[in-house]
Design a protein around this motif. Structure first.
Motif, PDB file in Angstrom:
ATOM      1  N   ASP A 152       0.863  -1.181   0.000  1.00 47.22           N
ATOM      2  CA  ASP A 152       0.000   0.000   0.000  1.00 47.22           C
ATOM      3  C   ASP A 152       0.898   1.228   0.000  1.00 47.22           C
ATOM      4  O   ASP A 152       1.514   1.564   1.017  1.00 47.22           O
ATOM      5  CB  ASP A 152      -0.903   0.000   1.233  1.00 47.22           C
ATOM      6  CG  ASP A 152      -1.828   1.211   1.279  1.00 47.22           C
ATOM      7  OD1 ASP A 152      -1.791   2.031   0.338  1.00 47.22           O
ATOM      8  OD2 ASP A 152      -2.582   1.344   2.259  1.00 47.22           O
ATOM      9  N   VAL A 153       0.996   1.900  -1.153  1.00 43.44           N
ATOM     10  CA  VAL A 153       1.891   3.046  -1.307  1.00 43.44           C
ATOM     11  C   VAL A 153       1.107   4.337  -1.488  1.00 43.44           C
ATOM     12  O   VAL A 153       1.649   5.340  -1.952  1.00 43.44           O
ATOM     13  CB  VAL A 153       2.839   2.829  -2.512  1.00 43.44           C
ATOM     14  CG1 VAL A 153       3.781   1.672  -2.248  1.00 43.44           C
ATOM     15  CG2 VAL A 153       2.035   2.575  -3.791  1.00 43.44           C
ATOM     16  N   SER A 154      -0.162   4.329  -1.100  1.00 44.25           N
ATOM     17  CA  SER A 154      -1.013   5.500  -1.316  1.00 44.25           C
ATOM     18  C   SER A 154      -0.561   6.715  -0.508  1.00 44.25           C
ATOM     19  O   SER A 154      -0.848   7.857  -0.888  1.00 44.25           O
ATOM     20  CB  SER A 154      -2.474   5.158  -0.966  1.00 44.25           C
ATOM     21  OG  SER A 154      -2.560   4.697   0.385  1.00 44.25           O
ATOM     22  N   ALA A 155       0.154   6.491   0.604  1.00 41.17           N
ATOM     23  CA  ALA A 155       0.581   7.610   1.442  1.00 41.17           C
ATOM     24  C   ALA A 155       1.831   8.299   0.911  1.00 41.17           C
ATOM     25  O   ALA A 155       2.207   9.371   1.401  1.00 41.17           O
ATOM     26  CB  ALA A 155       0.831   7.123   2.875  1.00 41.17           C
ATOM     27  N   VAL A 156       2.488   7.731  -0.077  1.00 37.24           N
ATOM     28  CA  VAL A 156       3.702   8.326  -0.647  1.00 37.24           C
ATOM     29  C   VAL A 156       3.299   9.361  -1.693  1.00 37.24           C
ATOM     30  O   VAL A 156       2.574   9.050  -2.639  1.00 37.24           O
ATOM     31  CB  VAL A 156       4.591   7.236  -1.281  1.00 37.24           C
ATOM     32  CG1 VAL A 156       5.830   7.866  -1.910  1.00 37.24           C
ATOM     33  CG2 VAL A 156       4.987   6.199  -0.239  1.00 37.24           C
ATOM     34  N   SER A 157       3.766  10.588  -1.513  1.00 40.83           N
ATOM     35  CA  SER A 157       3.387  11.673  -2.409  1.00 40.83           C
ATOM     36  C   SER A 157       4.208  11.659  -3.691  1.00 40.83           C
ATOM     37  O   SER A 157       5.250  10.997  -3.778  1.00 40.83           O
ATOM     38  CB  SER A 157       3.567  13.019  -1.709  1.00 40.83           C
ATOM     39  OG  SER A 157       4.945  13.283  -1.491  1.00 40.83           O
ATOM     40  N   ALA A 158       3.747  12.418  -4.679  1.00 43.51           N
ATOM     41  CA  ALA A 158       4.459  12.519  -5.946  1.00 43.51           C
ATOM     42  C   ALA A 158       5.823  13.174  -5.748  1.00 43.51           C
ATOM     43  O   ALA A 158       6.807  12.807  -6.409  1.00 43.51           O
ATOM     44  CB  ALA A 158       3.627  13.317  -6.950  1.00 43.51           C
ATOM     45  N   GLU A 159       5.899  14.138  -4.828  1.00 48.71           N
ATOM     46  CA  GLU A 159       7.170  14.811  -4.568  1.00 48.71           C
ATOM     47  C   GLU A 159       8.175  13.846  -3.943  1.00 48.71           C
ATOM     48  O   GLU A 159       9.365  13.840  -4.294  1.00 48.71           O
ATOM     49  CB  GLU A 159       6.964  16.009  -3.629  1.00 48.71           C
ATOM     50  CG  GLU A 159       6.191  17.169  -4.253  1.00 48.71           C
ATOM     51  CD  GLU A 159       4.702  16.893  -4.331  1.00 48.71           C
ATOM     52  OE1 GLU A 159       4.221  15.904  -3.695  1.00 48.71           O
ATOM     53  OE2 GLU A 159       3.996  17.653  -5.023  1.00 48.71           O
ATOM     54  N   GLU A 160       7.708  13.020  -3.013  1.00 53.57           N
ATOM     55  CA  GLU A 160       8.590  12.033  -2.396  1.00 53.57           C
ATOM     56  C   GLU A 160       9.051  10.999  -3.419  1.00 53.57           C
ATOM     57  O   GLU A 160      10.215  10.595  -3.416  1.00 53.57           O
ATOM     58  CB  GLU A 160       7.864  11.350  -1.232  1.00 53.57           C
ATOM     59  CG  GLU A 160       7.625  12.278  -0.051  1.00 53.57           C
ATOM     60  CD  GLU A 160       6.691  11.690   0.983  1.00 53.57           C
ATOM     61  OE1 GLU A 160       6.809  12.062   2.168  1.00 53.57           O
ATOM     62  OE2 GLU A 160       5.832  10.870   0.604  1.00 53.57           O
ATOM     63  N   LEU A 161       8.157  10.599  -4.286  1.00 50.81           N
ATOM     64  CA  LEU A 161       8.520   9.633  -5.323  1.00 50.81           C
ATOM     65  C   LEU A 161       9.569  10.233  -6.260  1.00 50.81           C
ATOM     66  O   LEU A 161      10.518   9.550  -6.667  1.00 50.81           O
ATOM     67  CB  LEU A 161       7.285   9.218  -6.114  1.00 50.81           C
ATOM     68  CG  LEU A 161       7.510   8.162  -7.200  1.00 50.81           C
ATOM     69  CD1 LEU A 161       7.956   6.845  -6.580  1.00 50.81           C
ATOM     70  CD2 LEU A 161       6.242   7.962  -8.031  1.00 50.81           C
ATOM     71  N   ALA A 162       9.429  11.517  -6.590  1.00 45.59           N
ATOM     72  CA  ALA A 162      10.398  12.174  -7.465  1.00 45.59           C
ATOM     73  C   ALA A 162      11.776  12.228  -6.797  1.00 45.59           C
ATOM     74  O   ALA A 162      12.807  12.063  -7.464  1.00 45.59           O
ATOM     75  CB  ALA A 162       9.915  13.581  -7.804  1.00 45.59           C
ATOM     76  N   THR A 163      11.785  12.446  -5.480  1.00 41.58           N
ATOM     77  CA  THR A 163      13.055  12.459  -4.755  1.00 41.58           C
ATOM     78  C   THR A 163      13.732  11.098  -4.819  1.00 41.58           C
ATOM     79  O   THR A 163      14.954  10.992  -5.027  1.00 41.58           O
ATOM     80  CB  THR A 163      12.818  12.841  -3.279  1.00 41.58           C
ATOM     81  OG1 THR A 163      12.236  14.147  -3.219  1.00 41.58           O
ATOM     82  CG2 THR A 163      14.123  12.844  -2.503  1.00 41.58           C
TER      83      THR A 163
END
Length: 241
Positions: free
Chosen positions: A175-186
């Motif tokens: 469940d990765v729904s709590a990970v934001s797009a900004e965090e993923l980009a980092t």
């Protein structure tokens, strides 16, 4: 067993890191291990210098090696071994800056110079009292240098191959729904440039990112190494977008 004291700091990458602080007991054990090693080193130095040189020159050399063993020992290990003396490595502790960055030479020199006060009146009584009474478990040397001692995870993680297109990891239950797009980009930026980083910087940054994001991901196995976790996270998040 020590109760865990946790703090949250914001890393330069913009990710909140939950850090477990080292308590007085584990730090005392680490210090005892290091003191034993220092005594052994100083004893060997005494045998060599006094046997080979002797006289006043031998005594002078012995005094210099004693100073190096008692003072430079901690500084050299903290600066060049990622904040870990042998005692800290054995007890899974590490010294870092209060903001989470690796300790540098000035900070290490300050915190170790103030051991002369922390050790008073004996058995590190002043230092232990400061650790117990301060919010971040800091002795006087830590307060002056802006450092903290943290406990590293010891879940017995084994090294596993990192996720690649040829060898994808199973992330169906994540469940990765709590990970934001900004965090993923980092995370993507780190994975793209990790081969250009030094080994210590790569390990440090990967560890920080994993610690900040793992608590936001449900279903990820604990056995994954930091880089394998991050690569699998990108894979999981991309498959759901």
């Amino acid at each position: 067993m020590e109760l865990e004291d946790r703090i949250v700091i914001k890393a330069p990458e913009g990710i909140d890191l939950q850090i477990v602080l080292a308590g007085a007991a584990s730090r005392f054990i680490a210090g005892a291990v290091d003191l034993f090693l220092q005594v052994v080193l100083i004893g060997l130095a005494a045998l060599v210098t006094l046997a080979l040189v002797g006289g006043g020159v031998g005594l002078a050399l012995f005094a210099m090696t004693t100073f190096a063993g008692l003072y430079l020992y901690d500084i050299l290990f903290e600066v060049f071994a990622a904040g870990r003396t042998p005692g800290k490595r054995w007890t899974h502790l590490r010294v870092v800056r209060a903001e989470g960055q690796p300790i540098d030479l000035p900070a290490s020199a300050i915190r170790n110079l103030l051991r002369l006060i922390d050790i008073l009146p004996g058995a590190y009584l002043v230092g232990i009292l400061c650790i117990v009474l301060t919010k971040r478990n800091q002795r006087l040397g830590d307060l002056a240098a802006g450092t903290i001692v943290i406990r590293e995870p010891t879940g017995g993680r084994r090294s596993v191959p990192r996720a690649t297109d040829e060898q994808p990891l199973r992330t169906a239950g994540w469940d990765v729904s709590a990970v934001s797009a900004e965090e993923l980009a980092t995370v993507r930026r780190f994975l793209e440039r990790r081969d250009d980083l030094s080994a210590s910087a790569r390990r440090e940054l990967g560890f920080r990112l994993e610690q900040g994001l793992r608590r936001k991901v449900a279903g990820a196995p604990d056995a994954l190494s930091p880089e394998a976790f991050l690569a699998a996270l990108v894979q999981a998040k991309s498959s759901r977008s």
